[in-house]
Each structure stands twice: as structure tokens, then as C-alpha cells.
Motif scaffolding. Structure first.
Motif, PDB file in Angstrom:
ATOM      1  N   ASP A 142      -2.778  -5.781   1.718  1.00 24.00           N
ATOM      2  CA  ASP A 142      -3.082  -4.346   1.626  1.00 24.00           C
ATOM      3  C   ASP A 142      -2.476  -3.807   0.334  1.00 24.00           C
ATOM      4  O   ASP A 142      -1.253  -3.696   0.204  1.00 24.00           O
TER       5      ASP A 142
ATOM      6  N   ASN B  81       0.802  -1.213   0.000  1.00 22.92           N
ATOM      7  CA  ASN B  81       0.000   0.000   0.000  1.00 22.92           C
ATOM      8  C   ASN B  81       0.844   1.275   0.000  1.00 22.92           C
ATOM      9  O   ASN B  81       2.031   1.263   0.342  1.00 22.92           O
TER      10      ASN B  81
ATOM     11  N   ARG C 145      -8.856  -0.042  -1.082  1.00 26.74           N
ATOM     12  CA  ARG C 145      -9.377   1.322  -1.113  1.00 26.74           C
ATOM     13  C   ARG C 145      -8.357   2.288  -1.717  1.00 26.74           C
ATOM     14  O   ARG C 145      -7.157   2.017  -1.765  1.00 26.74           O
ATOM     15  N   ASN C 146      -8.854   3.437  -2.168  1.00 24.46           N
ATOM     16  CA  ASN C 146      -8.013   4.495  -2.751  1.00 24.46           C
ATOM     17  C   ASN C 146      -7.249   4.022  -3.988  1.00 24.46           C
ATOM     18  O   ASN C 146      -6.072   4.363  -4.186  1.00 24.46           O
ATOM     19  N   ASN C 147      -7.931   3.240  -4.795  1.00 27.58           N
ATOM     20  CA  ASN C 147      -7.474   2.890  -6.142  1.00 27.58           C
ATOM     21  C   ASN C 147      -8.631   3.229  -7.083  1.00 27.58           C
ATOM     22  O   ASN C 147      -9.475   2.374  -7.370  1.00 27.58           O
TER      23      ASN C 147
ATOM     24  N   SER D 277      -3.945  -0.941  -0.939  1.00 27.75           N
ATOM     25  CA  SER D 277      -4.630   0.349  -0.973  1.00 27.75           C
ATOM     26  C   SER D 277      -3.680   1.487  -1.361  1.00 27.75           C
ATOM     27  O   SER D 277      -2.451   1.365  -1.280  1.00 27.75           O
ATOM     28  N   SER D 278      -4.303   2.599  -1.806  1.00 30.33           N
ATOM     29  CA  SER D 278      -3.578   3.842  -2.120  1.00 30.33           C
ATOM     30  C   SER D 278      -2.486   3.612  -3.156  1.00 30.33           C
ATOM     31  O   SER D 278      -1.304   3.895  -2.935  1.00 30.33           O
TER      32      SER D 278
END
Length: 239
Positions: free
Chosen positions: A183, A161, A208-210, A185-186
């Protein structure tokens, strides 16, 4: 008679000397194998050091004249003098990962999080089949996640991440049955989020944050077969 006994004793001494020589050769050969292995791993790590910017001198002990890396800081070895752990988290290092890291065949933990590591993740990381934890989060890595990471069938922790990784999530990762923590994410990952294999157990927090990732919907369950109620005794019957 005494002469015969003397000959026997001489032969015994000769046999013992030969056995001792063979044992010494075996010990030397084993030591040579260990040293060659340690030297190869030391060469691989030193090749990485030469590509890194190290303003805090955390790699000062990674000395080319001390080719056995078991004496270096931030490196842990097993009883066979083979590298099993690298701990370089939050060390203010800049530069790339290098393909030579794939030569650390007994490595179990690669902890290089919270640095300024850039470039791509080498596909050779997939050669580290004993790896348990791969922590590369909070760096500046870019490019795709190598499909070869699916070879890491002992991996339990995969945290990539807060980088700039792009492309699809490799389907090969879903075949890692041992994976417990994920993880991704991002990053800048795109495509569908896999829902099969080990990925069936991970929540949206892992992805998340993709903005380019698309969550897949599980197929709807088949409609239930409706069974008509059985008419009660004495009730109305059809004509």
C-alpha cells in the motif's frame, strides 16, 4: 603401585579441572557475545528514543542503564536476546526514524504506524534483511522511498500509505518475490507504476491518491494468426 595409581588420579583431577575451566570460559565468552549484541541493539534503540517526542511516556522503560532492550516495553526478543519486533503503533510519537535502526539485524516486524513520525525513511532500513513487515503508514514521512528496500527479500507486508513520500517507486521493490501486501496510496509519488515482478499482482488500490503516478498499459497481445478454412470435399474449387 599405589604411587602410580595416585599419580594417575591426580592427572585425571587436573584434566577435569582444566576441562571445567575451559567450559566456564566458553560459557562466559558466549554470554559476552550475547550481551555485546544486546547492548548494541539497546544503544541503537536508545539513540532513537532521544530523537523522539513522547508525550504519553510509552518509552519510559527504554532506560539507558538497562542496555538489554529485551526488558523494555513494546520490544520483543528471540531466545538469543536479539530484537525481532518493535510495536509502537498509535503511540502519539513525533520525530524521525534514525539510521541506527539498521543495526537491528534480526528485526522481523517494524510497526510504527499512526504516529507523527517525520523526516525521511533511512536507507539503512534496507539492512534489515530478515524484515517481514514494515508498517509506517499514517505518519508525516517525506522524501523518496529508498532503493535499498529492495534488499528486504523476506518482506511480505509493505505499508507506507498516508504519508508525504515523493519521487519514483523504486524498481528494486518489484524483485521482492515474497511481497503479498503493498500500500503506497495517498502520497506524492510520481512517475510510472511498475508492472513487472511482484507488482504485476497488485491492483490500482495499492497506488491510489498519488496524482503524479502514471499507470502503465500492458503491451497489446500479438495478433492471432488467421488460418484459412479448408475447402470441404465436393465444394467449389478455385479455377
Amino acid at each position: 603401585m599405589a604411587k602410580a595409581l595416585g599419580n594417575v588420579e591426580e592427572e585425571d583431577r587436573r584434566d577435569m579441572r582444566m576441562m571445567g575451566s575451559l567450559l566456564l570460559l566458553a560459557i562466559l565468552a558466549f554470554d559476552l557475545v550475547l550481551n555485546v549484541s544486546a547492548n548494541a541493539e539497546g544503544d541503537a534503540l536508545y539513540a532513537w528514543k532521544t530523537k523522539l517526542v513522547d508525550p504519553n511516556n510509552v518509552l519510559q522503560s527504554w532506560n539507558a542503564s538497562l542496555v538489554n532492550p529485551c526488558t523494555w516495553f513494546h520490544v520483543t526478543c528471540n531466545s538469543d536476546n536479539s530484537v525481532v519486533r518493535i510495536d509502537l503503533g498509535d503511540a502519539n510519537l513525533s520525530g524521525p526514524l534514525v539510521p541506527q535502526l539498521g543495526q537491528l539485524s534480526n528485526l522481523q516486524y517494524l510497526e510504527v504506524y499512526s504516529n507523527n513520525i517525520s523526516g525521511t525513511i533511512p536507507k539503512e532500513i534496507g539492512n534489515l534483511t530478515k524484515l517481514v513487515s514494515l508498517d509506517l503508514f499514517f505518519n508525516r514521512l517525506s522524501g523518496p522511498i529508498p532503493d535499498t528496500l529492495g534488499n528486504l527479500q523476506r518482506l511480505r507486508f509493505l505499508r507506507l500509505n498516508n504519508n508525504s513520500l515523493s519521487g519514483n517507486i523504486p524498481m528494486s521493490l518489484t524483485a521482492i518475490a515474497s511481497l503479498q501486501v503493498l500500500d503506497l496510496s495517498s502520497n506524492n509519488l510520481t512517475g510510472d507504476i511498475p508492472i513487472n515482478g511482484s507488482f504485476a499482482f497488485f491492483t490500482p488500490m495499492s497506488f491510489r491518491n498519488n496524482p503524479g503516478l502514471k499507470p502503465q498499459k500492458f503491451p497489446p497481445p500479438p495478433p492471432r494468426f488467421q488460418i484459412a478454412p479448408t475447402p470441404s470435399a465436393g465444394g467449389p474449387s478455385s479455377a
